[in-house]
Write a protein that holds these residues in place. Structure first.
Motif, PDB file in Angstrom:
ATOM      1  N   VAL A 226       0.812  -1.214   0.000  1.00 44.29           N
ATOM      2  CA  VAL A 226       0.000   0.000   0.000  1.00 44.29           C
ATOM      3  C   VAL A 226       0.848   1.268   0.000  1.00 44.29           C
ATOM      4  CG1 VAL A 226      -1.750   1.293   1.251  1.00 44.29           C
ATOM      5  CG2 VAL A 226      -1.833  -1.177   1.199  1.00 44.29           C
ATOM      6  N   VAL A 227       1.959   1.203   0.718  1.00 45.67           N
ATOM      7  CA  VAL A 227       2.744   2.408   0.931  1.00 45.67           C
ATOM      8  C   VAL A 227       3.855   2.473  -0.080  1.00 45.67           C
ATOM      9  CG1 VAL A 227       4.452   3.317   2.508  1.00 45.67           C
ATOM     10  CG2 VAL A 227       2.203   2.707   3.346  1.00 45.67           C
ATOM     11  N   SER A 228       4.053   3.647  -0.688  1.00 45.41           N
ATOM     12  CA  SER A 228       5.212   3.734  -1.569  1.00 45.41           C
ATOM     13  C   SER A 228       6.227   4.755  -1.080  1.00 45.41           C
ATOM     14  CB  SER A 228       4.776   4.017  -3.003  1.00 45.41           C
ATOM     15  OG  SER A 228       4.203   5.287  -3.100  1.00 45.41           O
ATOM     16  N   SER A 229       5.795   5.871  -0.486  1.00 45.21           N
ATOM     17  CA  SER A 229       6.807   6.861  -0.110  1.00 45.21           C
ATOM     18  C   SER A 229       7.502   6.476   1.196  1.00 45.21           C
ATOM     19  CB  SER A 229       6.177   8.237   0.002  1.00 45.21           C
ATOM     20  OG  SER A 229       5.178   8.225   0.977  1.00 45.21           O
ATOM     21  N   LEU A 230       8.728   6.926   1.325  1.00 53.19           N
ATOM     22  CA  LEU A 230       9.534   6.612   2.505  1.00 53.19           C
ATOM     23  C   LEU A 230       8.878   7.092   3.781  1.00 53.19           C
ATOM     24  CD1 LEU A 230      13.243   7.386   1.598  1.00 53.19           C
ATOM     25  CD2 LEU A 230      12.227   5.197   2.185  1.00 53.19           C
ATOM     26  N   ASP A 231       8.145   8.228   3.691  1.00 47.64           N
ATOM     27  CA  ASP A 231       7.542   8.821   4.885  1.00 47.64           C
ATOM     28  C   ASP A 231       6.481   7.942   5.506  1.00 47.64           C
ATOM     29  OD1 ASP A 231       9.132  10.941   4.573  1.00 47.64           O
ATOM     30  OD2 ASP A 231       7.621  12.303   3.752  1.00 47.64           O
ATOM     31  N   ASN A 232       5.963   6.999   4.739  1.00 44.91           N
ATOM     32  CA  ASN A 232       4.854   6.199   5.245  1.00 44.91           C
ATOM     33  C   ASN A 232       5.225   4.751   5.560  1.00 44.91           C
ATOM     34  OD1 ASN A 232       2.987   8.254   5.178  1.00 44.91           O
ATOM     35  ND2 ASN A 232       2.534   7.928   3.014  1.00 44.91           N
ATOM     36  N   GLN A 233       6.511   4.437   5.493  1.00 41.99           N
ATOM     37  CA  GLN A 233       6.885   3.038   5.689  1.00 41.99           C
ATOM     38  C   GLN A 233       6.819   2.612   7.146  1.00 41.99           C
ATOM     39  OE1 GLN A 233      10.642   2.407   3.829  1.00 41.99           O
ATOM     40  NE2 GLN A 233       9.723   2.208   1.798  1.00 41.99           N
ATOM     41  N   THR A 234       6.575   1.320   7.346  1.00 46.56           N
ATOM     42  CA  THR A 234       6.545   0.778   8.696  1.00 46.56           C
ATOM     43  C   THR A 234       7.819  -0.036   8.958  1.00 46.56           C
ATOM     44  OG1 THR A 234       5.359  -1.161   7.942  1.00 46.56           O
ATOM     45  CG2 THR A 234       4.024   0.679   8.744  1.00 46.56           C
ATOM     46  N   LEU A 235       7.978  -0.470  10.209  1.00 45.88           N
ATOM     47  CA  LEU A 235       9.220  -1.124  10.626  1.00 45.88           C
ATOM     48  C   LEU A 235       9.584  -2.361   9.808  1.00 45.88           C
ATOM     49  CD1 LEU A 235       9.090  -0.997  14.524  1.00 45.88           C
ATOM     50  CD2 LEU A 235      10.946  -0.179  13.094  1.00 45.88           C
ATOM     51  N   THR A 236       8.608  -3.240   9.603  1.00 41.65           N
ATOM     52  CA  THR A 236       8.935  -4.487   8.907  1.00 41.65           C
ATOM     53  C   THR A 236       9.384  -4.203   7.482  1.00 41.65           C
ATOM     54  OG1 THR A 236       6.575  -4.686   8.489  1.00 41.65           O
ATOM     55  CG2 THR A 236       7.511  -6.108  10.184  1.00 41.65           C
ATOM     56  N   VAL A 237       8.762  -3.206   6.853  1.00 32.93           N
ATOM     57  CA  VAL A 237       9.146  -2.852   5.492  1.00 32.93           C
ATOM     58  C   VAL A 237      10.573  -2.308   5.494  1.00 32.93           C
ATOM     59  CG1 VAL A 237       8.580  -1.436   3.493  1.00 32.93           C
ATOM     60  CG2 VAL A 237       6.751  -2.388   4.884  1.00 32.93           C
ATOM     61  N   GLY A 238      10.894  -1.515   6.514  1.00 31.61           N
ATOM     62  CA  GLY A 238      12.246  -0.998   6.657  1.00 31.61           C
ATOM     63  C   GLY A 238      13.248  -2.121   6.866  1.00 31.61           C
ATOM     64  N   LEU A 239      12.854  -3.090   7.682  1.00 28.81           N
ATOM     65  CA  LEU A 239      13.742  -4.228   7.974  1.00 28.81           C
ATOM     66  C   LEU A 239      14.117  -4.979   6.701  1.00 28.81           C
ATOM     67  CD1 LEU A 239      15.020  -6.161  10.146  1.00 28.81           C
ATOM     68  CD2 LEU A 239      12.917  -7.471  10.003  1.00 28.81           C
ATOM     69  N   ALA A 240      13.146  -5.047   5.798  1.00 29.75           N
ATOM     70  CA  ALA A 240      13.368  -5.795   4.561  1.00 29.75           C
ATOM     71  C   ALA A 240      14.576  -5.256   3.805  1.00 29.75           C
ATOM     72  CB  ALA A 240      12.131  -5.739   3.680  1.00 29.75           C
ATOM     73  N   SER A 241      14.912  -3.971   4.000  1.00 27.00           N
ATOM     74  CA  SER A 241      16.002  -3.372   3.224  1.00 27.00           C
ATOM     75  C   SER A 241      17.335  -4.045   3.493  1.00 27.00           C
ATOM     76  CB  SER A 241      16.099  -1.872   3.475  1.00 27.00           C
ATOM     77  OG  SER A 241      16.770  -1.609   4.676  1.00 27.00           O
ATOM     78  N   PHE A 242      17.551  -4.611   4.674  1.00 30.17           N
ATOM     79  CA  PHE A 242      18.832  -5.306   4.810  1.00 30.17           C
ATOM     80  C   PHE A 242      18.733  -6.811   4.976  1.00 30.17           C
ATOM     81  CE2 PHE A 242      18.013  -4.316   9.195  1.00 30.17           C
ATOM     82  CZ  PHE A 242      17.773  -2.967   9.218  1.00 30.17           C
ATOM     83  N   THR A 243      17.552  -7.382   4.845  1.00 30.85           N
ATOM     84  CA  THR A 243      17.510  -8.840   4.934  1.00 30.85           C
ATOM     85  C   THR A 243      17.222  -9.508   3.608  1.00 30.85           C
ATOM     86  OG1 THR A 243      15.206  -8.722   5.581  1.00 30.85           O
ATOM     87  CG2 THR A 243      16.838  -8.951   7.332  1.00 30.85           C
ATOM     88  N   MET A 244      16.593  -8.774   2.692  1.00 30.59           N
ATOM     89  CA  MET A 244      16.109  -9.455   1.501  1.00 30.59           C
ATOM     90  C   MET A 244      16.877  -9.059   0.250  1.00 30.59           C
ATOM     91  SD  MET A 244      12.731 -10.799   2.438  1.00 30.59           S
ATOM     92  CE  MET A 244      11.507 -10.262   1.258  1.00 30.59           C
ATOM     93  N   GLY A 245      18.185  -9.052   0.323  1.00 31.45           N
ATOM     94  CA  GLY A 245      18.953  -8.708  -0.854  1.00 31.45           C
ATOM     95  C   GLY A 245      19.057  -9.876  -1.812  1.00 31.45           C
TER      96      GLY A 245
END
Lengths: 287, 316, 442
Positions: A226-245
């Motif tokens: 649902v969320v595309s802009s950085l301002d609206n991201q939640t923790l789990t989505v943020g976490l994905a940035s370093f686990t799902m490469g």
């Protein structure tokens, strides 16, 4: 309130061998259960050591470093992520408490035509979680103008079959004497709900609140969609940035630190208030 | 349903109630009032559950042709679905996963609840430890288990090696991978189910045990004759939750295996997710959704029956 | 002179804006981007955006991090379906074809021509290997952003230990298998060090198999038509049998599926002596590997050939004219020699823009890092990446079977027949609407 059980049951439980075995088994299970989280903690403080064979070691035989946390914090705006996650959880919970109390009351205390059918209709939602309905739900959210907003993340959860079910059960366990007394005193139906039933059902609500907050704190796929802009991201989505490469090499320390940061608030809250948490759970199921 | 609404049907003598609401509710009568209370929930259910189901059903029956706007109605999507070996594979995997996950989680949760029901500090600590995984996002848990399962170097192999075991490829061996996911799921969910059993246990009157003990019943007998039957409602409730979980949670498949190796860990929802979002075959994905919704409905009807019976039992 | 007049124009515009009291309307655009390597790349992308916005006051560009390549694909799809397409997306290069088949992206030719250039001239700045996944069906659909190829990484210490020369890494399959057999270490019934490990998770495995098949003289898909793959062929059978033998005959590679993370972790830990990984991992290995290592071309049986990987910029349909222009400006800026080179040094990917390597800082970088030079040299043998109608499912049809061969559940020949059959079924809707759509009897 459920009285704490006596430490040892009357009738003389002895510390026989069977009991010792049971304790050993339980402690064994707890040990196994805790290792992944212990590892998370140890690994998050372990200096980056590529090629070390002892990455799995739970023994903190090193000088702890916060470098992993620093790197995790650097790769996302955690203050923003925490705030968004809290807003989402609180917003969903506030609306849910209203909807489930009203509906729970209707199912527990009112008899009306079609109650059975509607109740089963509600329970449908237990099974049909957003991941299954992600494409049509996304279309609906966009039509409502809620794409890329926190409200869009929350909206599909405003009604909760689980909550309605739980509140129905809770209301049912409240003896009718209270209501009858209130009615004699001239209370109206909505006063009954607000003044009599809601206070008595508070433990059930707390139990539901815990379940609700935990599940939305941990939700991943739907906010990601649902969320595309950085301002609206939640923790789990943020976490994905370093686990799902996809072509990533492995930075286990940073992954552990990031996981720590995401999970810490709930783990801490539970650790501190576990008696209240458990008590409210214990209460919700009973009279 | 044993109970009926009683006092609430009598005329109200409202004092501070907003007049309009009172009058509306009064005019509506008991049925109307019930619907009014259900309305907020129903609005959201219609928007985000019922309407999407209608859309999925329509989509499942709509046959699209590549490169053409024209569509026709029919069962073609279902034909293609059942001809797809990946779908039947996912169905079978999900069955194994369900049985493999639910039975041990519930048995373990029950054992833990019975073992840890007394409110000692030690027990409180153990409960906390067992409950912690519940608080972890499934995505995060999966990220941790990526390391736990790492062959040779990971947590599991590192400590199994101290017991003399060799390297195991937990996620890369098609005979093992699904069971590794089962292990993760049991780890994640047992604590959650334990709480419901703890709640149920708290409701069982102590004097029942006293009486049994006076009659000379042993611990196992007391468990099977008192604890288990009286935990019926909790058991039924946990069963429903567990069934829903095994069909609706696939974050760990996304992170750990993506359904591999050779489709060994492909579960129903992951199949749907891939068919819709990677192959863009929305018709087939919708057909698969319809099938899984039907399975869920059938399962839940059966278990809800049990649940309602349990609730009666509890109320009596 | 052009810049001067542009500046003048800008100043006039500014003056006019101030004079009339009208706020300059900025064009706001969004770009979706995946982070395929490490979290810090997301930060770097944000700072690039700041630089872009500073240099282009008329545009307000936001980079939206959208997860892995697959998630970015998923999110882009969802955003397009939801009627809110981003202005630009950094998309895995092999997914571009499908967006084109589904008529969801803009051809870039009009924008190129509006600048007075031609498609040929525009594409000429990029390495030839990258053209296939960007320009097809007579149009330019994507601009290469960062690219990779598979590369053989070897542990030089292990090589010396068993008497092999690390500066002379295996170049043929024959040498490769021989080296692996020397390097593998067994104690009792247990293998304590593998000769070779390949990343075998979905997506990565398909890419590796493409490289092996190409090295065996094959090309297992039709680059001209998205409805054909050639899985059941001699070149493919040879490649798969080689993989089978590595695991089951020579026993130098695990007979179970190892994913990319497990492979790199094992390489760092010295539990395997050779690995094939993306050039995208090169910076990370260079910074963190303790043992001495070398890189080399993927060994050949018939010829040297690998497939490119990486991502390209594309532009979804349904944008306003201003947004299109703004996105085009961003796409050109991001693929300019300077930015391309900067991103390449930061990530380890190739700069797709050949002119980037003419810059002094890039020449210095290549001189300082001989491993980066090997990667660059291999690029002349690279070819375009596997892409068909329904790419993921068609690729998975093969990968599932290759995995079954690696785990010992199937023999190569039967696996390839099954893969071919499944892949044909996945492409049938497209084939029936195109190559097999024939005139009915008159």
């Amino acid at each position: 309130m459920a009285a704490p059980r006596p430490l040892m049951r009357a009738g003389g439980a002895r510390f026989d061998s069977g009991r010792l075995l049971a304790i050993a088994l339980l402690a064994g299970v707890a040990l196994v259960w805790s290792t992944p989280l212990l590892w998370m903690l140890v690994a998050s403080l372990r200096p980056q050591n590529f090629g070390g064979l002892d990455m799995a070691s739970l023994w903190p035989d090193f000088t702890p470093t916060l470098a992993n946390f620093a790197e995790a914090l650097e790769s996302a705006d955690f203050a923003r992520l925490y705030l968004n996650t809290i807003l989402v959880c609180a917003g969903i919970l506030a609306v849910q408490l209203a909807t489930i109390t009203l509906a729970g009351y209707a199912f527990a205390r009112l008899s009306f035509r079609g109650r059975e059918v509607v109740f089963y209709g509600f329970l449908l939602q237990l099974m049909l979680v957003p991941p299954i309905l992600i494409v049509p739900n996304l279309t609906t959210i966009t039509r409502l103008g809620l794409y890329d907003s926190l409200l869009g993340v929350m909206a599909p959860y405003f009604a909760s079959a689980f909550g309605v079910f739980l509140m129905r059960q809770t209301f049912r366990t409240i003896p009718r004497d209270f209501e009858e007394a209130a009615v004699v005193d001239g209370a109206s139906w909505w006063q009954l709900i607000w003044r009599v039933l809601v206070p008595l059902a508070r433990p059930g609500m707390v139990a539901f609140a815990i379940v609700s907050v935990v599940s939305h704190w941990n939700e991943f796929l739907w906010p990601l969609m649902v969320v595309s802009s950085l301002d609206n991201q939640t923790l789990t989505v943020g976490l994905a940035s370093f686990t799902m490469g996809a072509e990533s090499a492995s930075q286990w320390g940073v992954i552990a630190a990031g996981t720590c940061l995401v999970a810490a608030p709930l783990l801490l809250a539970f650790g501190l208030f576990q008696r209240q948490f458990v008590n409210s759970f214990l209460f919700s199921g009973v009279k | 349903m044993a109970q009926t609404a009683l006092a609430v049907d009598s005329p109200e003598h409202g004092t501070a109630a907003p007049r309009r609401v009172r009058r509306l509710a009064g005019r509506l009568g008991a049925d109307g009032r019930a619907w009014l209370l259900l309305l907020p929930s129903l609005v959201f259910l219609c928007l985000f559950t019922y309407w999407p189901i209608v859309q999925v059903l329509l989509q499942a029956l709509t046959i699209e042709t590549f490169g053409s706007q024209a569509t026709s109605l029919g069962l073609g999507n279902f034909d293609r679905l059942f001809a797809d070996a990946a779908f039947t594979g996912a169905l079978l995997n999900n069955l194994v996963y369900a049985v493999g996950t639910i039975a041990p989680s519930i048995a373990l949760a029950l054992a833990l609840a019975v073992g840890l029901q007394e409110a000692t500090r030690f027990n409180a600590l153990l409960r906390t430890v067992v409950f912690f995984p519940v608080l972890l996002p499934l995505v995060a848990a999966a990220a941790l288990f990526l390391f736990v399962f790492l062959p040779g170097i990971g947590l599991l192999d590192y400590y199994l090696a101290t017991l003399g075991a060799g390297q195991t490829n937990w996620l890369g061996d098609p005979d093992l991978a699904l069971w590794s996911l089962v292990g993760l799921t049991v780890w994640k969910n047992a604590g959650y189910y334990m709480l419901f059993f703890l709640a149920g246990l708290q409701a069982i009157p102590l004097d029942l045990y006293e009486a049994a003990r006076i009659e000379g019943a042993g611990a196992w007998r007391r468990f099977t004759r008192i604890t288990l039957p009286l935990l019926g409602p909790s058991l039924a409730f946990v069963l429903v939750i567990a069934l829903v979980n095994v069909i609706t949670q696939v974050d760990h498949v996304v992170v750990l295996t993506e359904g591999g190796p050779s489709g060994a860990t492909d579960l129903l929802l992951f199949y749907i997710y891939q068919t819709a979002h990677e192959s863009y075959d929305y018709g087939k994905a919708a057909a698969a959704t319809v099938v899984s919704v039907a399975i869920l409905l059938a399962l839940s009807l059966v278990s809800l029956r049990t649940l309602e019976r349990g609730v009666h039992y509890e109320a009596s | 002179m052009l810049t001067k007049s542009l500046k003048l124009l800008g100043a006039t515009g500014l003056a006019l804006g101030v004079g009339l009291g009208v706020a300059q309307a900025q064009t706001e655009i969004e770009m979706f981007f995946p982070v395929p390597v490490e979290g810090k790349l997301a930060k770097e992308m944000q700072s690039l955006m700041e630089r872009f916005n500073e240099a282009h006051p008329e545009i307000e560009a936001t980079a939206v991090y959208t997860g892995s390549y697959d998630e970015t694909n998923l999110k882009t799809r969802a955003a397009i379906k939801a009627g809110r397409p981003p202005a630009a997306v950094i998309m895995s290069a092999n997914f571009i074809l499908e967006y084109q088949l589904n008529d969801e992206i803009e051809p870039l030719d009009p924008l190129i021509e509006a600048e007075g250039s031609s498609a040929d001239a525009f594409m000429d700045r990029f390495w030839p290997a990258l053209h296939g996944n960007a320009r097809f069906a007579d149009r330019v659909w994507a601009v290469p952003f960062h690219n990779s190829t598979p590369l053989l990484y070897i542990n030089a210490d292990h090589f010396r230990e068993v008497g092999l020369d690390p500066d002379n890494p295996p170049a043929t399959w024959q040498d490769w298998a021989a080296a692996a057999s020397k390097l593998v270490k067994r104690e009792g019934g247990e293998t304590t060090r593998w000769g070779l490990m390949l990343p075998e998770n979905y997506d990565y495995l398909g890419w590796i198999m493409t490289a092996l098949t190409m090295s065996n003289g094959g090309l297992y898909y039709n680059p001209e038509y998205g409805g054909e793959v050639y899985y059941d062929t001699p070149s493919m059978l040879g490649a798969l049998t080689f993989v089978h033998d590595l695991a089951h005959e020579f026993e130098v590679m695990p007979a179970a599926i190892t994913d990319g993370k497990a492979v790199s972790t094992a390489f760092f830990a010295g539990q395997t002596s050779m690995v094939v990984l993306s050039t995208g991992s090169l910076s990370f290995i260079r910074e963190n590997m303790k043992d001495d290592y070398r890189v080399a071309f993927v060994p050949r049986n018939v010829r040297n050939a690998v497939a490119i990987g990486g991502a390209s910029l594309m532009m979804p349909k349904g944008l306003s004219e201003e947004k299109k222009q703004a996105a085009w400006t961003l796409m050109n800026w991001l693929t300019s020699p300077e930015i391309s080179g900067h991103w390449s040094r930061f990530t380890g990917y190739f700069a797709p823009n050949r002119q980037a390597y003419e810059l002094p800082e890039m020449k210095q970088f290549i001189a300082d890092n001989p491993d980066a030079k090997v990667a660059l040299d291999q690029l002349q043998y690279a070819r375009s990446w596997f892409a068909t109608y329904n790419t993921v499912a068609v690729r998975k049809a093969l990968e599932d079977q290759v995995q079954a061969v690696i785990t010992g559940d199937k023999q190569p020949k039967e696996a390839l027949e099954a893969a071919q059959e499944n892949a044909d079924a996945q492409m049938r809707p497209y084939v029936e609407a195109t190559a097999l759509k024939l005139p009915a009897s008159m």
